[in-house]
Design a protein around this motif. Structure first.
Motif, mmCIF file in Angstrom:
data_model
loop_
_atom_site.group_PDB
_atom_site.id
_atom_site.type_symbol
_atom_site.label_atom_id
_atom_site.label_comp_id
_atom_site.label_asym_id
_atom_site.label_seq_id
_atom_site.Cartn_x
_atom_site.Cartn_y
_atom_site.Cartn_z
ATOM 1 N N THR A 1 -49.763 51.862 3.680
ATOM 2 C CA THR A 1 -48.583 51.795 4.528
ATOM 3 C C THR A 1 -48.023 50.380 4.561
ATOM 4 O O THR A 1 -46.814 50.170 4.432
ATOM 5 C CB THR A 1 -48.920 52.280 5.947
ATOM 6 O OG1 THR A 1 -49.353 53.648 5.875
ATOM 7 C CG2 THR A 1 -47.721 52.171 6.876
ATOM 8 N N ASN B 1 -46.349 49.627 1.299
ATOM 9 C CA ASN B 1 -45.033 50.271 1.246
ATOM 10 C C ASN B 1 -44.016 49.508 2.092
ATOM 11 O O ASN B 1 -42.883 49.311 1.675
ATOM 12 C CB ASN B 1 -45.121 51.727 1.695
ATOM 13 C CG ASN B 1 -45.861 52.592 0.703
ATOM 14 O OD1 ASN B 1 -45.885 52.297 -0.484
ATOM 15 N ND2 ASN B 1 -46.477 53.653 1.184
ATOM 16 N N LEU B 2 -44.419 49.068 3.278
ATOM 17 C CA LEU B 2 -43.513 48.314 4.142
ATOM 18 C C LEU B 2 -43.155 46.961 3.537
ATOM 19 O O LEU B 2 -42.059 46.452 3.762
ATOM 20 C CB LEU B 2 -44.117 48.136 5.534
ATOM 21 C CG LEU B 2 -44.173 49.402 6.393
ATOM 22 C CD1 LEU B 2 -44.941 49.131 7.686
ATOM 23 C CD2 LEU B 2 -42.778 49.923 6.683
ATOM 24 N N VAL C 1 -40.037 47.227 1.348
ATOM 25 C CA VAL C 1 -38.757 47.596 1.960
ATOM 26 C C VAL C 1 -37.874 46.350 2.013
ATOM 27 O O VAL C 1 -38.337 45.281 2.408
ATOM 28 C CB VAL C 1 -38.994 48.170 3.379
ATOM 29 C CG1 VAL C 1 -37.680 48.408 4.089
ATOM 30 C CG2 VAL C 1 -39.798 49.453 3.304
ATOM 31 N N SER D 1 -35.538 49.195 7.894
ATOM 32 C CA SER D 1 -36.772 49.721 8.468
ATOM 33 C C SER D 1 -37.091 51.058 7.821
ATOM 34 O O SER D 1 -36.185 51.823 7.481
ATOM 35 C CB SER D 1 -36.620 49.910 9.978
ATOM 36 O OG SER D 1 -36.379 48.682 10.615
ATOM 37 N N ALA D 2 -38.372 51.340 7.668
ATOM 38 C CA ALA D 2 -38.807 52.617 7.089
ATOM 39 C C ALA D 2 -39.166 53.572 8.228
ATOM 40 O O ALA D 2 -39.758 53.168 9.228
ATOM 41 C CB ALA D 2 -40.012 52.401 6.191
ATOM 42 N N SER D 3 -38.844 54.826 8.069
ATOM 43 C CA SER D 3 -39.184 55.806 9.092
ATOM 44 C C SER D 3 -40.638 56.253 8.925
ATOM 45 O O SER D 3 -41.191 56.239 7.823
ATOM 46 C CB SER D 3 -38.267 57.035 9.000
ATOM 47 O OG SER D 3 -38.588 57.817 7.861
ATOM 48 N N ASP E 1 -40.786 59.103 6.427
ATOM 49 C CA ASP E 1 -40.773 58.717 5.013
ATOM 50 C C ASP E 1 -42.128 58.153 4.586
ATOM 51 O O ASP E 1 -42.619 58.464 3.496
ATOM 52 C CB ASP E 1 -39.683 57.691 4.736
ATOM 53 C CG ASP E 1 -38.288 58.290 4.785
ATOM 54 O OD1 ASP E 1 -38.151 59.528 4.711
ATOM 55 O OD2 ASP E 1 -37.318 57.510 4.905
ATOM 56 N N LEU E 2 -42.715 57.321 5.436
ATOM 57 C CA LEU E 2 -44.026 56.754 5.117
ATOM 58 C C LEU E 2 -45.088 57.851 5.012
ATOM 59 O O LEU E 2 -45.945 57.813 4.132
ATOM 60 C CB LEU E 2 -44.422 55.716 6.168
ATOM 61 C CG LEU E 2 -43.566 54.447 6.186
ATOM 62 C CD1 LEU E 2 -43.817 53.655 7.459
ATOM 63 C CD2 LEU E 2 -43.850 53.598 4.952
ATOM 64 N N GLY F 1 -37.029 52.272 13.086
ATOM 65 C CA GLY F 1 -38.057 52.483 12.077
ATOM 66 C C GLY F 1 -39.114 51.409 12.178
ATOM 67 O O GLY F 1 -39.247 50.734 13.205
ATOM 68 N N TRP F 2 -39.833 51.237 11.103
ATOM 69 C CA TRP F 2 -40.977 50.332 11.071
ATOM 70 C C TRP F 2 -40.791 49.253 10.021
ATOM 71 O O TRP F 2 -40.234 49.508 8.959
ATOM 72 C CB TRP F 2 -42.253 51.129 10.784
ATOM 73 C CG TRP F 2 -42.534 52.110 11.869
ATOM 74 C CD1 TRP F 2 -42.105 53.399 11.934
ATOM 75 C CD2 TRP F 2 -43.257 51.873 13.061
ATOM 76 N NE1 TRP F 2 -42.536 53.982 13.096
ATOM 77 C CE2 TRP F 2 -43.257 53.065 13.809
ATOM 78 C CE3 TRP F 2 -43.932 50.774 13.580
ATOM 79 C CZ2 TRP F 2 -43.890 53.186 15.032
ATOM 80 C CZ3 TRP F 2 -44.570 50.886 14.804
ATOM 81 C CH2 TRP F 2 -44.542 52.084 15.515
ATOM 82 N N ARG F 3 -41.268 48.071 10.337
ATOM 83 C CA ARG F 3 -41.259 46.961 9.382
ATOM 84 C C ARG F 3 -42.445 46.060 9.689
ATOM 85 O O ARG F 3 -43.076 46.173 10.747
ATOM 86 C CB ARG F 3 -39.948 46.198 9.421
ATOM 87 C CG ARG F 3 -39.688 45.504 10.742
ATOM 88 C CD ARG F 3 -38.408 44.726 10.736
ATOM 89 N NE ARG F 3 -37.308 45.678 10.745
ATOM 90 C CZ ARG F 3 -36.047 45.373 10.850
ATOM 91 N NH1 ARG F 3 -35.695 44.129 10.961
ATOM 92 N NH2 ARG F 3 -35.123 46.277 10.855
#
Length: 94
Positions: A14, A17-18, A21, A26-28, A31-32, A65-67
């Motif tokens: 994870t 993957n971040l 980006v 930001s990734a949801s 999606d992750l 989202g996430w970062r």
């Protein structure tokens, strides 16, 4: 003998993957989770653990989202492992 389980592996994937980006994006969690073929609830749990450890940050809303909470080169493998398996020793002395 392995001391760290699959949760650490998923957390590391994870974070990787971040790290890929683009800045400002930001990734949801969805999606992750889909990328690793994990249940969404499990990914949300991982992300929450990583957030509590200060490794990632999340925002809500349409553009949420996430970062990563800091640059990827400032996040250690140990920080990720301790976030999802906090009471597991790195090794066992005999």
């Amino acid at each position: 003998m392995a001391y760290y389980g699959a949760a650490v592996e998923y957390a590391l994937h994870t974070l990787l993957n971040l790290s890929l980006v683009p800045a400002g994006v930001s990734a949801s969690a969805r999606d992750l989770a889909e990328f690793q073929r994990l249940p969404l609830a499990y990914m949300r749990k991982l992300l929450t653990q990583l957030e509590k450890a200060g490794v990632v940050t999340g925002t809500e809303g349409v553009r949420g989202g996430w970062r990563l909470a800091r640059p990827a080169d400032r996040i250690t493998l140990l920080a990720a492992a301790e976030a999802v398996q906090p009471d597991t020793p790195l090794f066992e002395c005999r």
